[in-house]
Design an enzyme around this catalytic site. Structure first.
Site, PDB file in Angstrom:
ATOM      1  N   SER A 168      -9.951  -0.907   7.152  1.00  0.00           N
ATOM      2  CA  SER A 168      -9.259  -0.710   5.866  1.00  0.00           C
ATOM      3  C   SER A 168      -8.591  -1.951   5.292  1.00  0.00           C
ATOM      4  CB  SER A 168      -8.227   0.410   5.982  1.00  0.00           C
ATOM      5  OG  SER A 168      -8.874   1.647   5.885  1.00  0.00           O
ATOM      6  N   LYS A 211       0.852  -1.186   0.000  1.00  0.00           N
ATOM      7  CA  LYS A 211       0.000   0.000   0.000  1.00  0.00           C
ATOM      8  C   LYS A 211       0.891   1.241   0.000  1.00  0.00           C
ATOM      9  CE  LYS A 211      -3.899   1.855   2.732  1.00  0.00           C
ATOM     10  NZ  LYS A 211      -4.677   1.636   3.989  1.00  0.00           N
ATOM     11  N   SER A 234      -9.602   1.361   3.026  1.00  0.00           N
ATOM     12  CA  SER A 234      -8.736   2.159   2.181  1.00  0.00           C
ATOM     13  C   SER A 234      -7.645   1.328   1.498  1.00  0.00           C
ATOM     14  CB  SER A 234      -8.076   3.266   3.005  1.00  0.00           C
ATOM     15  OG  SER A 234      -7.198   2.748   3.969  1.00  0.00           O
TER      16      SER A 234
END
Ligand SMILES: *[C@@H]1O[C@H](CO)[C@@H](O)[C@H](O)[C@H]1NC(C)=O
Ligand SMILES: *[C@@H]1O[C@H](CO)[C@@H](O)[C@H](O)[C@H]1NC(C)=O
Ligand SMILES: *[C@@H]1O[C@H](CO)[C@@H](O)[C@H](O)[C@H]1NC(C)=O
Ligand SMILES: *[C@@H]1O[C@H](CO)[C@@H](O)[C@H](O)[C@H]1NC(C)=O
Ligand SMILES: *[C@@H]1O[C@H](CO)[C@@H](O)[C@H](O)[C@H]1NC(C)=O
Length: 513
Positions: free
Chosen positions: A213, A108, A189
């Site tokens: 997330s 990420k 996310s």
């Protein structure tokens, strides 16, 4: 702009021991959907090199990413790293290498790397910034021989910039798409990591979670997500929200892949104090010993129907979970039904619980510290980021999306009375809610559909594992989530692996419109 959907037809790549690509019905190795164990076996049998595997994924990113947008950057050094891994394997043919040796991983874009890759949380504000060190988890991945394939997209700033920001969108990454149903949410996310492993653009990936997330994108992209106990994995070098809740964990196609990645990234890091306390939870011999097909035997699983099993308008989930309860029972688990978590309505409401108040103040403190510690950066504080978004309204879609959460955070002034009271409310809600329930009924885990339990686990720093549980009538995936007390990863892994082996729900995505 978009390639025609026919280009999404499954393509199988077969590799000979000489590296040429050909079709062979006997020794064929399908890289698509290959697990770490499959890949390691192919390495060992000289059917595949890390370089070929990395080339395959780079090709898939080239082919699929213009539509899916799971990847922000690929690492220009990825093939070089793969060749080095191959060379090292050849140099010690009988030597034992770590299980991630030569395996490509995507991170990420909040997870810092000191290499040619940018670390930007998806925002142009951080483009050109330079981190002082690899994040703690990245240092461990490199030591384990993993190939850093690139940075994955996300909801910009881990979804802490604006309440109006599109889920899975960032200015740098664009709009991430759900590979099962392109018009469905990928959730966030950690959208990019989930999209990318789901669509076989990489072997494994790392995401982060503050509240949902990892669990939510795992659910919507039909992959396995592990949200570790807070502190089990180092947060050093990762763009923060709040260390009280932030945790770094794997998103992978199978429980065993996720567990191999977890094994590689857990442990003490002197740059993250919480890892000292949490390292007591790490079992000798690591987590892979808990990948037991019989892992559900004698497990006590709590079911909190209200509000988690409300299947109004969700007949597919209702039916799937009826079957899953049967499966869990047949595999030897005891289901303790109709339980209640005290104050669950308050816990699920971030304003009422105090989570919003505490997190806004903590975000400013921690983001400012992160930005200040960068070696080079165009922005040095949350105030700078807010100004950047104003100055670069077109690039960051500031007029459309705004930045209300950033503005509210900037307006805070440290941990005052309101924040202290919020923090003690959160601790109390957790102690007298989830923790009390787990202890009172001597539960190993609670079972919930989807990701909606996330705040219950987030505010207490508790771990969970999300496993694919089905697809609705439109083809949109949904998960089953197993959550437990701090340090309960061994039990959660036994439960999740055993459930996965009994059900084998996951299938590769078909890119429906
Ligand atoms: C590695 O193992 C193989 C068979 O298992 C053996 O023939 C070979 O001599 C070993 N090589 C080394 C360098 O130990
Ligand atoms: C990082 O960002 C710079 C622009 O500042 C760009 O030139 C470079 O290609 C990016 N790195 C990668 C690996 O994409
Ligand atoms: C169940 O979900 C439906 C639709 O999402 C909602 O309207 C209803 O209020 C919920 N019922 C309960 C008891 O929470
Ligand atoms: C924003 O624009 C103002 C005025 O041009 C400038 O002084 C400031 O440095 C800019 N800040 C950022 C972070 O871009
Ligand atoms: C903690 O929660 C319990 C039960 O939910 C409540 O009775 C008590 O007043 C709370 N204590 C504090 C200090 O908030």
């Amino acid at each position: 702009m978009n390639p025609p959907l026919s280009s999404f037809l499954p393509v199988f790549l077969y590799l000979s021991s000489f590296g040429a690509i050909f079709f062979d019905s006997v020794q064929a190795l399908s890289i698509r959907e290959a697990s770490i164990s499959d890949i390691q076996l192919a390495f060992k049998q000289n059917q595949l090199t890390s370089e070929q595997l990395t080339e395959f994924y780079l090709g898939e990113i080239h082919r699929l990413n213009p539509v899916l947008r799971g990847v922000i950057e690929v690492n220009p050094d990825a093939l070089h790293q793969a060749c080095k891994a191959d060379w090292k394997r050849k140099a010690k043919p009988n030597g034992s290498l770590p299980v991630l040796h030569g395996i490509p991983i995507l991170l990420k874009d909040t997870i810092g790397t000191k290499d040619k890759l940018n670390t930007t949380a998806g925002s142009f504000a951080l483009l050109g910034s330079v981190v002082a060190h690899d994040a703690g988890v990245v240092a461990r991945l490199r030591k384990a021989g993993a190939v850093i394939l690139g940075k994955a997209s996300l909801s910009e700033w881990a979804n802490i910039r604006s309440s109006k920001a599109p889920v899975g969108w960032s200015a740098r990454g664009g709009q991430g798409k759900n590979p099962y149903v392109l018009s469905a949410t990928p959730c966030g996310s950690s959208s990019g990591p989930a999209i990318s492993v789901a669509a076989n653009m990489v072997a494994v990936s790392l995401g982060t979670e503050t509240d949902g997330s990892i669990l939510c994108p795992a659910s919507f992209n039909s992959v396995v997500g592990i949200k570790p106990t807070v502190g089990l994995t180092s947060r050093a070098g990762v763009v923060p929200v709040t260390p009280r809740q932030d945790t770094i964990g794997p998103l992978c196609r199978t429980v065993s892949d996720a567990v191999y990645v977890l094994d590689a990234i857990v442990g003490y890091d002197h740059n993250d104090g919480a890892t000292r306390e949490a390292s007591k939870y790490i079992p000798r011999g690591g987590y892979r010993q808990f990948l037991k097909a019989q892992g559900l035997q004698r497990k006590r699983l709590g079911i909190v129907r209200d509000p988690f099993f409300n299947f109004t308008n969700k007949p597919d989930q209702a039916l799937a979970f009826q079957n899953h309860f049967q499966t869990l029972r047949h595999a030897g688990a005891g289901l303790v039904d109709n339980l209640k978590i005290d104050n669950i309505d308050i816990i699920l409401n971030s304003v009422a619980s105090g989570e919003a108040i505490a997190t806004l103040a903590e975000l400013k403190i921690n983001l400012n510290a992160y930005l200040k510690a960068l070696v080079v950066s165009p922005v040095r504080s949350l105030a700078d980021v807010i100004a950047f978004n104003q100055n670069n309204s077109k690039l960051e879609l500031t007029d459309q999306i705004g930045q209300d959460i950033f503005l509210a955070s900037e307006a805070t002034n440290g941990i005052g009375n309101a924040e202290k009271s919020a923090l003690s409310s959160l601790a109390n809600l957790s102690r007298n809610g989830f923790e009390k329930l787990m202890k009172q009924y001597n539960l190993d885990a609670i079972v919930t559909p989807g990701f909606e339990v996330a705040p219950v686990l987030a505010i207490g720093g508790f771990p969970a594992i999300s496993v694919p549980a089905g697809y609705d009538n439109k083809g949109v995936p949904f998960a089953i989530c197993f959550g437990g007390l701090k340090g309960s990863e061994p039990k959660l892994i036994e439960i999740a692996y055993s459930f996965e082996q009994a059900t084998k729900v996951r299938k590769p995505p078909s890119f429906k419109p």
